[in-house]
Design a protein around this motif. Structure first.
Motif, PDB file in Angstrom:
ATOM      1  N   GLU A  16     -35.726 -15.119  30.757  1.00 48.16           N
ATOM      2  CA  GLU A  16     -37.294 -15.164  30.212  1.00 48.16           C
ATOM      3  C   GLU A  16     -38.041 -15.238  31.666  1.00 48.16           C
ATOM      4  N   GLY A  17     -38.640 -14.152  32.018  1.00 49.42           N
ATOM      5  CA  GLY A  17     -39.388 -14.033  33.026  1.00 49.42           C
ATOM      6  C   GLY A  17     -38.791 -14.772  34.394  1.00 49.42           C
ATOM      7  N   HIS A  18     -39.563 -15.570  35.098  1.00 50.34           N
ATOM      8  CA  HIS A  18     -39.235 -16.074  36.330  1.00 50.34           C
ATOM      9  C   HIS A  18     -37.816 -16.965  36.404  1.00 50.34           C
ATOM     10  N   ASP A  19     -37.436 -17.333  34.928  1.00 49.07           N
ATOM     11  CA  ASP A  19     -36.518 -18.265  34.945  1.00 49.07           C
ATOM     12  C   ASP A  19     -35.078 -17.436  35.245  1.00 49.07           C
ATOM     13  N   LEU A  20     -34.918 -16.154  35.327  1.00 46.38           N
ATOM     14  CA  LEU A  20     -33.890 -15.451  35.553  1.00 46.38           C
ATOM     15  C   LEU A  20     -33.313 -15.640  36.849  1.00 46.38           C
ATOM     16  N   LEU A  21     -31.984 -15.958  36.822  1.00 49.11           N
ATOM     17  CA  LEU A  21     -31.130 -16.453  38.102  1.00 49.11           C
ATOM     18  C   LEU A  21     -30.621 -15.068  38.694  1.00 49.11           C
ATOM     19  N   THR A  22     -31.085 -15.052  40.141  1.00 50.16           N
ATOM     20  CA  THR A  22     -30.645 -13.985  40.878  1.00 50.16           C
ATOM     21  C   THR A  22     -29.183 -13.799  41.099  1.00 50.16           C
ATOM     22  N   GLY A  23     -28.363 -13.060  40.779  1.00 51.19           N
ATOM     23  CA  GLY A  23     -26.881 -12.772  40.812  1.00 51.19           C
ATOM     24  C   GLY A  23     -26.136 -13.545  39.760  1.00 51.19           C
ATOM     25  N   PHE A  24     -26.643 -14.238  38.617  1.00 52.16           N
ATOM     26  CA  PHE A  24     -25.997 -14.815  37.658  1.00 52.16           C
ATOM     27  C   PHE A  24     -25.779 -13.540  36.530  1.00 52.16           C
ATOM     28  N   ARG A  25     -24.398 -13.581  36.361  1.00 51.94           N
ATOM     29  CA  ARG A  25     -23.947 -12.454  35.396  1.00 51.94           C
ATOM     30  C   ARG A  25     -23.409 -13.024  34.159  1.00 51.94           C
ATOM     31  N   PRO A  26     -24.178 -13.087  33.131  1.00 53.16           N
ATOM     32  CA  PRO A  26     -23.509 -13.807  32.145  1.00 53.16           C
ATOM     33  C   PRO A  26     -22.496 -12.843  31.278  1.00 53.16           C
ATOM     34  N   GLN A  27     -21.443 -13.191  30.830  1.00 56.38           N
ATOM     35  CA  GLN A  27     -20.355 -12.750  30.341  1.00 56.38           C
ATOM     36  C   GLN A  27     -20.253 -12.973  28.781  1.00 56.38           C
ATOM     37  N   TRP A  28     -19.666 -11.840  27.930  1.00 58.50           N
ATOM     38  CA  TRP A  28     -19.393 -12.136  26.479  1.00 58.50           C
ATOM     39  C   TRP A  28     -18.053 -12.809  26.712  1.00 58.50           C
ATOM     40  N   HIS A  29     -17.960 -13.899  25.998  1.00 60.34           N
ATOM     41  CA  HIS A  29     -16.679 -14.431  25.748  1.00 60.34           C
ATOM     42  C   HIS A  29     -16.277 -14.951  24.196  1.00 60.34           C
ATOM     43  N   HIS A  30     -15.049 -14.673  24.158  1.00 58.87           N
ATOM     44  CA  HIS A  30     -14.388 -14.883  22.772  1.00 58.87           C
ATOM     45  C   HIS A  30     -13.984 -16.042  22.587  1.00 58.87           C
ATOM     46  N   ILE A  31     -14.656 -16.803  21.832  1.00 58.97           N
ATOM     47  CA  ILE A  31     -14.640 -18.517  21.772  1.00 58.97           C
ATOM     48  C   ILE A  31     -13.282 -18.586  21.377  1.00 58.97           C
ATOM     49  N   PHE A  32     -12.491 -17.819  20.420  1.00 61.80           N
ATOM     50  CA  PHE A  32     -11.328 -17.854  20.175  1.00 61.80           C
ATOM     51  C   PHE A  32     -10.912 -16.955  20.921  1.00 61.80           C
ATOM     52  N   PRO A  33     -10.256 -16.996  22.094  1.00 68.29           N
ATOM     53  CA  PRO A  33      -9.832 -15.889  22.989  1.00 68.29           C
ATOM     54  C   PRO A  33      -8.970 -14.789  22.456  1.00 68.29           C
ATOM     55  N   ARG A  34      -9.286 -13.577  22.930  1.00 61.30           N
ATOM     56  CA  ARG A  34      -8.363 -12.470  22.267  1.00 61.30           C
ATOM     57  C   ARG A  34      -7.154 -12.592  22.412  1.00 61.30           C
ATOM     58  N   LYS A  35      -6.485 -12.806  23.506  1.00 61.56           N
ATOM     59  CA  LYS A  35      -4.874 -13.112  23.743  1.00 61.56           C
ATOM     60  C   LYS A  35      -4.292 -14.333  22.828  1.00 61.56           C
ATOM     61  N   PHE A  36      -4.893 -15.258  22.706  1.00 58.62           N
ATOM     62  CA  PHE A  36      -4.589 -16.425  21.974  1.00 58.62           C
ATOM     63  C   PHE A  36      -4.766 -15.729  20.333  1.00 58.62           C
ATOM     64  N   LEU A  37      -5.682 -15.018  19.768  1.00 53.02           N
ATOM     65  CA  LEU A  37      -5.771 -14.644  18.507  1.00 53.02           C
ATOM     66  C   LEU A  37      -4.671 -13.447  18.273  1.00 53.02           C
ATOM     67  N   GLU A  38      -4.373 -12.851  19.261  1.00 48.71           N
ATOM     68  CA  GLU A  38      -3.409 -11.642  19.254  1.00 48.71           C
ATOM     69  C   GLU A  38      -2.065 -12.170  18.869  1.00 48.71           C
ATOM     70  N   GLU A  39      -1.755 -13.337  19.689  1.00 50.87           N
ATOM     71  CA  GLU A  39      -0.386 -14.126  19.574  1.00 50.87           C
ATOM     72  C   GLU A  39      -0.217 -14.528  18.256  1.00 50.87           C
ATOM     73  N   HIS A  40      -1.231 -14.770  17.433  1.00 49.72           N
ATOM     74  CA  HIS A  40      -1.317 -15.373  16.172  1.00 49.72           C
ATOM     75  C   HIS A  40      -1.503 -14.385  15.001  1.00 49.72           C
ATOM     76  N   LYS A  41      -1.494 -13.116  15.317  1.00 51.96           N
ATOM     77  CA  LYS A  41      -1.594 -11.550  14.481  1.00 51.96           C
ATOM     78  C   LYS A  41      -2.811 -11.561  13.820  1.00 51.96           C
ATOM     79  N   VAL A  42      -4.144 -11.887  14.599  1.00 51.96           N
ATOM     80  CA  VAL A  42      -5.263 -12.025  13.900  1.00 51.96           C
ATOM     81  C   VAL A  42      -5.550 -10.279  14.060  1.00 51.96           C
ATOM     82  N   VAL A  43      -6.240  -9.685  13.110  1.00 48.05           N
ATOM     83  CA  VAL A  43      -6.600  -8.147  13.248  1.00 48.05           C
ATOM     84  C   VAL A  43      -7.917  -8.237  14.355  1.00 48.05           C
ATOM     85  N   ASN A  44      -7.894  -6.718  15.180  1.00 53.68           N
ATOM     86  CA  ASN A  44      -8.899  -6.768  16.152  1.00 53.68           C
ATOM     87  C   ASN A  44     -10.336  -7.143  15.461  1.00 53.68           C
TER      88      ASN A  44
END
Length: 128
Positions: A16-44
């Protein structure tokens, strides 16, 4: 919604405007991580569902990796208020992978409700 990063630096995640932090790169995070769910046979489709995504910084994302949410929430001291900022209920800490479908549906419903309220506000400002 005022969301802050889940690491100890507590960066603001918004752009939001001047609040942008230079160099900060947000990422999409799987709350239940992908590998964790894959190990439990959850569909993609359920692994990559929007309701299983949070926005966090790269440092904490790397540290979380494929860990069980019940482990990483405690290990990295991710407080309920930081979860709430991204519309994640505090029950995440006690949600087993067995209940993942129910959790995913409940979060999807919450995201839809909040998005509809936001869109209604935008619509109202366009009509004024």
């Amino acid at each position: 919604h005022g969301a802050r990063d889940w690491d100890e630096h507590d960066h603001r995640l918004g752009f939001e405007g001047h609040d942008l932090l230079t160099g900060f790169r947000p990422q999409w995070h799987h709350i239940f991580p992908r590998k964790f769910l894959e190990e439990h046979k959850v569909v993609n489709d359920k692994i990559d569902a929007l309701a299983n995504i949070a926005v966090i910084g790269p440092t904490i994302n790397i540290r979380i990796s494929a860990k069980d949410p019940m482990d990483y929430l405690v290990r990295y001291k991710i407080a309920d208020d930081k979860l709430a900022q991204q519309f994640i209920e505090p029950n995440l800490a006690t949600t087993s992978v067995v209940n993942y479908d129910q959790w995913l549906n409940e979060r999807a419903q919450r995201l839809a409700e909040v998005a509809n309220v936001f869109l209604e506000k935008l619509k109202g400002s366009l009509l004024s």
